[in-house]
Design a protein around this motif. Structure first.
Motif, short mmCIF file in Angstrom:
data_model
loop_
_atom_site.label_atom_id
_atom_site.label_comp_id
_atom_site.label_asym_id
_atom_site.label_seq_id
_atom_site.Cartn_x
_atom_site.Cartn_y
_atom_site.Cartn_z
N GLY A 1 28.54 -14.29 33.45
CA GLY A 1 29.93 -14.74 33.88
C GLY A 1 30.97 -14.78 33.96
N PRO A 2 32.04 -14.72 34.63
CA PRO A 2 33.71 -14.67 34.21
C PRO A 2 33.78 -16.62 34.32
N SER A 3 34.20 -16.99 33.48
CA SER A 3 34.90 -17.93 33.05
C SER A 3 36.72 -18.19 32.18
N ARG A 4 36.74 -19.17 31.88
CA ARG A 4 38.86 -18.70 32.24
C ARG A 4 38.46 -18.83 30.70
N SER A 5 37.54 -19.50 29.78
CA SER A 5 37.59 -20.24 28.82
C SER A 5 36.46 -19.43 27.89
N GLY A 6 36.04 -18.36 28.46
CA GLY A 6 34.51 -17.25 28.02
C GLY A 6 33.89 -18.11 27.77
N ALA A 7 33.89 -19.29 27.44
CA ALA A 7 32.19 -20.00 27.52
C ALA A 7 31.58 -20.97 28.33
N ARG B 1 24.77 -37.76 42.62
CA ARG B 1 25.82 -36.72 43.00
C ARG B 1 26.43 -36.58 41.46
N PRO B 2 27.30 -35.60 41.36
CA PRO B 2 27.74 -35.28 40.48
C PRO B 2 28.44 -36.60 39.72
N GLU B 3 27.50 -36.78 38.39
CA GLU B 3 28.63 -37.69 37.34
C GLU B 3 30.10 -37.24 36.36
N ARG B 4 29.71 -35.59 35.96
CA ARG B 4 30.62 -34.89 34.89
C ARG B 4 30.86 -33.97 35.36
N ALA B 5 31.59 -33.19 35.57
CA ALA B 5 31.52 -31.69 34.76
C ALA B 5 31.32 -30.75 33.81
N ALA B 6 30.09 -29.74 33.99
CA ALA B 6 29.69 -29.42 32.41
C ALA B 6 30.33 -29.00 31.23
N PRO B 7 29.40 -30.04 30.46
CA PRO B 7 30.03 -30.57 28.49
C PRO B 7 31.06 -28.43 27.99
N ARG B 8 31.86 -28.67 27.57
CA ARG B 8 32.20 -27.98 26.54
C ARG B 8 31.33 -28.52 25.83
N HIS C 1 38.29 -29.51 35.90
CA HIS C 1 37.05 -29.59 34.32
C HIS C 1 38.47 -29.09 33.33
N PRO C 2 38.30 -29.41 32.55
CA PRO C 2 38.95 -29.86 30.59
C PRO C 2 39.55 -28.55 30.61
N SER C 3 38.51 -27.20 30.35
CA SER C 3 38.90 -26.05 30.22
C SER C 3 38.95 -24.88 31.05
N GLU C 4 38.50 -25.05 32.17
CA GLU C 4 38.51 -23.93 33.40
C GLU C 4 39.23 -24.63 34.63
N GLY C 5 39.88 -25.69 34.46
CA GLY C 5 41.19 -25.60 35.63
C GLY C 5 40.08 -26.14 36.60
N SER C 6 40.94 -25.85 38.63
CA SER C 6 39.91 -25.60 39.43
C SER C 6 38.73 -25.74 39.84
N VAL C 7 37.52 -25.81 39.60
CA VAL C 7 36.17 -25.19 39.52
C VAL C 7 35.18 -25.71 40.97
N ARG C 8 34.70 -25.05 42.11
CA ARG C 8 34.00 -24.81 43.19
C ARG C 8 32.50 -25.69 42.90
#
Length: 402
Positions: A48-54, A360-367, A339-346
């Motif tokens: 799927g699409p992402s701003r960083s490609g990963a 609740r989610p404690e952190r965004a998915a990690p790089r 997100h530090p690499s993806e910006g605003s994420v729903r």
């Protein structure tokens, strides 16, 4: 962290979806989940699409509330790191075949040697005492083995199809989650760790046959199995004069009220409609007649009529309209995170509501490898030792200098 599993540490050696889905829920519940990835990273990062490609959307949702460390397990020092992390973990989850874990030197005996009370959970294709033990397994293959495409063919136009969601991965992931929680409870009571295998095939076979075993449950069989209501070709969203509508006409009361709306008084004395059992036996022909009736009125009129009659119904969403559903908006189901690499994420809110220890989610998915240094430091590695591991390409970090 303040969730119900605060204080539990999970070493997550899973990839793609089944295992990551289970461990993401543990993370949402407050567990410290350390995702150990290969230098190439989890394959699903690229889906799927992402701003960083990963950081594809499926990866983002199945790997939130985790930290990532990159370790090359094919190198002896990488195996040593995995065992060092296992010493600090309450749970280790993997979805390689057990034979592959043995080859890596990370089978149950080796890991239990590092921590005797660890809960060692494998989510893979098949139980290890059957002829399929060493076979690879993917969602599509397990759906096929468990008759899902055949059931869809029976209920449709005769063409076998896979369910258009990763149903096996997610169902088996939930079973793995339940097993982990039960094993933690057992350890709380007894102090015992243990090995748990959660095979996809057996788990999905139980799931499918729970609905469709039918007369095959008896010896000798009473029929060829299959739940007629679920297999009726017209059990689908009803086409209306201007769209589609989902409706469940299920109880005796529902049917009596629908007969009034439809103006089909002749059905009142029809033995096919006399009881739930008789309707089930004749479901295919009944649903065909009902489908024809729904074509006679527009969706809004059916919503009004069914609402007045208290017959359960709902509009059929598309993916786009689901994301814009007014109820989900009202309950705040799609919080926006930065997100530090993806910006605003729903993202997706935890669906359950807790009065005290709300998950609740404690952190965004990690790089990839974002937390390699801090995880190794927590495991007792010095900064100099960590740098040597980075230079030897045993571990990796996202920093430019690495």
């Amino acid at each position: 962290m303040s969730g119900p599993l605060t204080g539990v540490r999970v070493l997550d050696m899973t990839s793609v979806l089944m295992g990551p889905y289970a461990t993401s829920i543990l993370g949402d519940m407050g567990a410290d989940v350390i995702k150990l990835e290969s230098p190439e990273g989890d394959l699903i990062r690229q889906v799927g699409p992402s701003r960083s490609g990963a950081m594809g959307g499926m990866f983002m949702h199945a790997n939130r509330s985790k930290r990532s460390i990159v370790v090359d397990l094919k190198k002896p020092a990488g195996r040593d790191i995995a065992l060092a992390l296992a010493r600090t973990a309450d749970v280790l989850v993997y979805n390689l075949r057990p034979q592959a874990m043995e080859r890596l030197g990370l089978g149950y005996e080796a890991v239990a040697g590092a921590r005797s009370d660890i809960i060692y959970v494998g989510t893979f294709g098949f139980g290890q005492d059957g002829p399929y033990a060493a076979k690879p397994a993917y969602d599509d293959l397990v759906q096929g083995l468990c008759a899902v495409p055949a059931l869809i063919a029976d209920a449709g136009d005769g063409t076998p199809r896979y369910a258009p969601v990763n149903i096996a991965d997610r169902i088996v992931g939930l079973h793995a989650l339940a097993a982990i929680l039960a094993a933690l409870r057992h350890r709380d009571r007894t102090g015992e760790g243990q090995r748990i295998d959660v095979p996809m095939f057996e788990t999905m076979a139980s799931f499918v046959l729970g609905d469709h075993f039918g007369g095959l449950s008896y010896e000798p069989p009473l029929d060829l199995g299959g739940y007629a209501r679920l297999l009726a070709p017209d059990r689908r969203p009803f086409r209306t004069a201007d769209g589609y509508l989902c409706a469940v006409i299920y109880t005796d009361r529902h049917w009596q009220r629908f007969i009034d709306i439809a103006g089909r008084d002749d059905w009142r004395d029809d033995p096919r409609f006399a009881s739930h059992a008789s309707r089930t036996r004749h479901m295919a022909e009944i649903m065909k007649s009902v489908a024809a009736i729904f074509l006679t009125r527009p969706t809004a009129e059916w919503e009004r009529l069914l609402g007045e009659a208290d017959i359960p119904h709902a509009r059929m969403h598309t993916l786009d309209s689901l994301v814009n559903d007014s109820h989900l908006a009202a309950v705040g189901f799609f919080p926006i995170l930065e997100h530090p690499s993806e910006g605003s994420v729903r993202t997706l809110r935890v669906a359950s509501q807790w009065s005290v220890s709300q998950p609740r989610p404690e952190r965004a998915a990690p790089r990839l490898g974002e937390h390699s240094r801090e995880v190794l430091a927590e495991a007792g590695y010095s900064e100099a030792a960590i740098q040597r591991l980075v230079e030897a390409r045993v571990v990796a970090c996202p920093n430019a200098g690495d």
